[in-house]
Design an enzyme around this catalytic site. Structure first.
Site, PDB file in Angstrom:
ATOM      1  N   VAL A  53       0.391  -1.483  -0.030  1.00  0.00           N
ATOM      2  CA  VAL A  53      -0.030  -0.029   0.076  1.00  0.00           C
ATOM      3  C   VAL A  53       0.800   1.376  -0.220  1.00  0.00           C
ATOM      4  O   VAL A  53       0.602   2.179  -0.180  1.00  0.00           O
ATOM      5  CB  VAL A  53      -0.819   0.316   0.721  1.00  0.00           C
ATOM      6  CG1 VAL A  53      -1.746   1.366   1.207  1.00  0.00           C
ATOM      7  CG2 VAL A  53      -2.018  -1.324   1.208  1.00  0.00           C
ATOM      8  N   LYS A  73       3.127   6.336  -9.841  1.00  0.00           N
ATOM      9  CA  LYS A  73       2.318   5.007  -9.281  1.00  0.00           C
ATOM     10  C   LYS A  73       2.168   3.544 -11.081  1.00  0.00           C
ATOM     11  O   LYS A  73       1.602   3.128 -11.018  1.00  0.00           O
ATOM     12  CB  LYS A  73       0.762   5.638 -10.067  1.00  0.00           C
ATOM     13  CG  LYS A  73       0.654   5.871  -8.319  1.00  0.00           C
ATOM     14  CD  LYS A  73       1.204   5.291  -7.192  1.00  0.00           C
ATOM     15  CE  LYS A  73       0.259   4.606  -6.498  1.00  0.00           C
ATOM     16  NZ  LYS A  73       0.568   3.794  -5.511  1.00  0.00           N
TER      17      LYS A  73
HETATM   18  N1  NAP Z   1      -6.678   8.170  -1.548  1.00  0.00           N
HETATM   19  C1  NAP Z   1      -6.922   8.082  -2.749  1.00  0.00           C
HETATM   20  O1  NAP Z   1      -7.297   8.441  -3.229  1.00  0.00           O
HETATM   21  C2  NAP Z   1      -5.984   7.020  -3.241  1.00  0.00           C
HETATM   22  C3  NAP Z   1      -6.131   6.101  -4.373  1.00  0.00           C
HETATM   23  C4  NAP Z   1      -5.672   6.003  -5.772  1.00  0.00           C
HETATM   24  C5  NAP Z   1      -4.803   4.601  -5.281  1.00  0.00           C
HETATM   25  N2  NAP Z   1      -3.812   5.821  -3.870  1.00  0.00           N
HETATM   26  C6  NAP Z   1      -3.147   4.766  -3.677  1.00  0.00           C
HETATM   27  O2  NAP Z   1      -2.828   4.125  -1.675  1.00  0.00           O
HETATM   28  C7  NAP Z   1      -2.180   3.983  -1.617  1.00  0.00           C
HETATM   29  C8  NAP Z   1      -1.841   4.778   0.600  1.00  0.00           C
HETATM   30  O3  NAP Z   1      -2.677   5.889   0.382  1.00  0.00           O
HETATM   31  P1  NAP Z   1      -3.489   7.188   0.777  1.00  0.00           P
HETATM   32  O4  NAP Z   1      -4.135   8.051   0.238  1.00  0.00           O
HETATM   33  O5  NAP Z   1      -4.239   6.186   2.143  1.00  0.00           O
HETATM   34  O6  NAP Z   1      -2.196   8.146   1.653  1.00  0.00           O
HETATM   35  P2  NAP Z   1      -1.254   8.124   2.223  1.00  0.00           P
HETATM   36  O7  NAP Z   1      -2.105   8.513   3.896  1.00  0.00           O
HETATM   37  O8  NAP Z   1      -0.634   9.326   2.765  1.00  0.00           O
HETATM   38  O9  NAP Z   1      -0.423   6.556   3.125  1.00  0.00           O
HETATM   39  C9  NAP Z   1       0.438   7.130   2.273  1.00  0.00           C
HETATM   40  C10 NAP Z   1       1.497   5.757   2.946  1.00  0.00           C
HETATM   41  O10 NAP Z   1       2.760   5.736   2.223  1.00  0.00           O
HETATM   42  C11 NAP Z   1       3.527   5.707   3.724  1.00  0.00           C
HETATM   43  N3  NAP Z   1       4.875   6.037   2.851  1.00  0.00           N
HETATM   44  C12 NAP Z   1       5.416   7.325   1.997  1.00  0.00           C
HETATM   45  N4  NAP Z   1       6.565   7.309   1.771  1.00  0.00           N
HETATM   46  C13 NAP Z   1       6.967   6.212   1.842  1.00  0.00           C
HETATM   47  C14 NAP Z   1       8.623   5.737   2.352  1.00  0.00           C
HETATM   48  N5  NAP Z   1       9.640   6.418   2.037  1.00  0.00           N
HETATM   49  N6  NAP Z   1       8.680   4.518   2.485  1.00  0.00           N
HETATM   50  C15 NAP Z   1       7.649   3.600   3.188  1.00  0.00           C
HETATM   51  N7  NAP Z   1       6.205   4.247   3.019  1.00  0.00           N
HETATM   52  C16 NAP Z   1       6.197   5.438   2.861  1.00  0.00           C
HETATM   53  C17 NAP Z   1       2.910   6.213   4.586  1.00  0.00           C
HETATM   54  O11 NAP Z   1       3.862   5.784   5.481  1.00  0.00           O
HETATM   55  P3  NAP Z   1       4.577   6.608   7.504  1.00  0.00           P
HETATM   56  O12 NAP Z   1       3.177   6.114   7.858  1.00  0.00           O
HETATM   57  O13 NAP Z   1       5.283   6.215   7.756  1.00  0.00           O
HETATM   58  O14 NAP Z   1       4.585   7.807   6.454  1.00  0.00           O
HETATM   59  C18 NAP Z   1       1.795   5.528   4.284  1.00  0.00           C
HETATM   60  O15 NAP Z   1       1.234   4.802   5.317  1.00  0.00           O
HETATM   61  C19 NAP Z   1      -0.891   5.083  -1.997  1.00  0.00           C
HETATM   62  O16 NAP Z   1      -0.074   3.716  -2.595  1.00  0.00           O
HETATM   63  C20 NAP Z   1      -1.605   5.780  -2.952  1.00  0.00           C
HETATM   64  O17 NAP Z   1      -1.198   6.089  -4.464  1.00  0.00           O
HETATM   65  C21 NAP Z   1      -4.631   6.210  -2.802  1.00  0.00           C
END
Ligand code: NAP
Length: 346
Positions: A85, A175
């Protein structure tokens, strides 16, 4: 797979918006979860995860950063399923001389994680949280759209954008390249590892975080008047022709659905509804007339194609939340976190 069997799984990025809701649902189902986060000394993130139901017995936390991708190996060992994730959102050039941007880091991250899955000899399937922004039906030459957005579409990376900025364009590239890299593991004849990618729509709805994540701030941007996030909404419509929406609970349920299939690999777009910025604005206007929206936030680029998100549904997945649930849950969560108001949401 037998449902509710205690299975050992790994969730990278377990303390993010989608990650922590996924960890919560897996723990509620009785699974043992190895969750990674970047900093085990971050008391608020660790405290949040440890407060989840069954966490005292079934949750194990690991520190791992994509900029040092070998760190994920201990969390992956012994697991049957890995949910990748985490994604690098901001490039920190001082952190690593190894990668030039988030795309290089994200690709190295998925490769290292997939290699660890293969080495473990226990991981059956790797499920990657992809983005619909990697699935644009824009034509390679940048002129117009293909007739339908579906899993055959890949975002052309040299297309120009009116609404993108350095951060969002870097995110789209990272992505897209990371998803292609992880899916390529399905092409190897001798690999027993199954790879599933779920390009998810814009995710909204309440989670356990104590702050509003980027995607919910994007959904609410027409009401809050936040023009930076409004531009992110317009970027979605510019790339996809409309705004594909998904509830956080459905997003996590879809991940678990992919784990529960006896065998599954490939790319499965994940969104329940696609609406134009205008349609979303109309719903907000009718339902929350107390908020006055700036005209510029209610109009997006008028172009697009049809969308087909039926592949996952044909596998048997059922969405529980529609567009209104996603928008209403996002509004009520923001108000709850913000003392009943939507102004100055952070
Ligand atoms: N929310 C959406 O609308 C959406 C839509 C499509 C896809 N996604 C995908 O879903 C996933 C989660 O997104 P989210 O919306 O939940 O965002 P989020 O709350 O910002 O979560 C991002 C996660 O990535 C981790 N992260 C960031 N930089 C990192 C690094 N250098 N090494 C390891 N971990 C790292 C963060 O970990 P820490 O907590 O340790 O900082 C956090 O757990 C992502 O892959 C995103 O592309 C999200």
């Amino acid at each position: 797979m037998e449902k509710n069997k205690d299975t050992r799984v790994c969730v990278t990025g377990g303390s993010g918006y989608i990650g922590c809701w996924l960890v919560k649902k897996l723990l509620e189902k009785g699974h043992t979860v190895h969750a990674t986060l970047r900093n085990l000394k971050d008391a608020s993130k660790v405290g949040l995860l440890k407060s989840l139901p069954n966490a005292d017995t079934n949750l194990f936390l690991f520190q791992a950063d994509i900029y040092d991708p070998n760190e994920f190996e201990p969390a992956i060992q012994g697991c049957e399923f890995v949910f990748h994730v985490a994604t690098p959102m901001q490039h920190n050039p001082t952190q690593s001389s190894q990668y030039k941007d988030t795309a290089e880091a994200a690709v190295a991250g998925v490769r290292s994680i997939a290699d660890s899955c293969i080495r473990s000899q226990t991981v059956k399937r790797l499920i990657y949280t992809a983005s619909v922004l990697a699935m644009s039906p824009r034509r390679e030459d940048g002129v117009g759209f293909k007739p339908c957005l579906d899993e055959s579409c890949w975002t052309p990376l040299d297309a120009t954008s009116t609404y993108g900025n350095t951060f969002t364009m870097g995110y789209i590239t990272s992505k897209t390249l990371a998803e292609k890299a992880v899916l390529s593991y399905n092409d190897s004849d001798d690999s027993k590892l199954e790879v599933v990618t779920l390009p998810c729509g814009l995710v909204g709805g309440e989670s356990v975080l104590s702050y509003l994540p980027v995607s919910v701030r994007t959904i609410l941007s027409q009401l809050t008047g936040d023009l930076v996030f409004c531009n992110a909404l317009k970027l979605l419509q510019e790339y996809l022709g409309s705004v594909p929406l998904l509830h956080v609970d459905d997003a996590c349920q879809a991940h678990i659905f992919c784990m529960e299939q006896p065998s599954m690999r490939g790319r499965f777009g994940c969104a329940v509804a696609t609406h134009s910025i205008k349609e979303i604005a109309m719903y907000f206007q009718e339902t929350y007339p107390e908020y006055k929206m700036a005209k510029e936030s209610t109009e997006g680029p008028e172009q697009g194609s049809k969308s087909d998100f039926s592949k996952l549904i044909k596998m048997g997945f059922e969405y529980k939340y529609g567009m209104k649930d996603i928008l209403d849950d996002s509004v009520s969560w923001a108000k709850k976190l913000n003392g009943g108001s939507l102004s100055h949401v952070v």
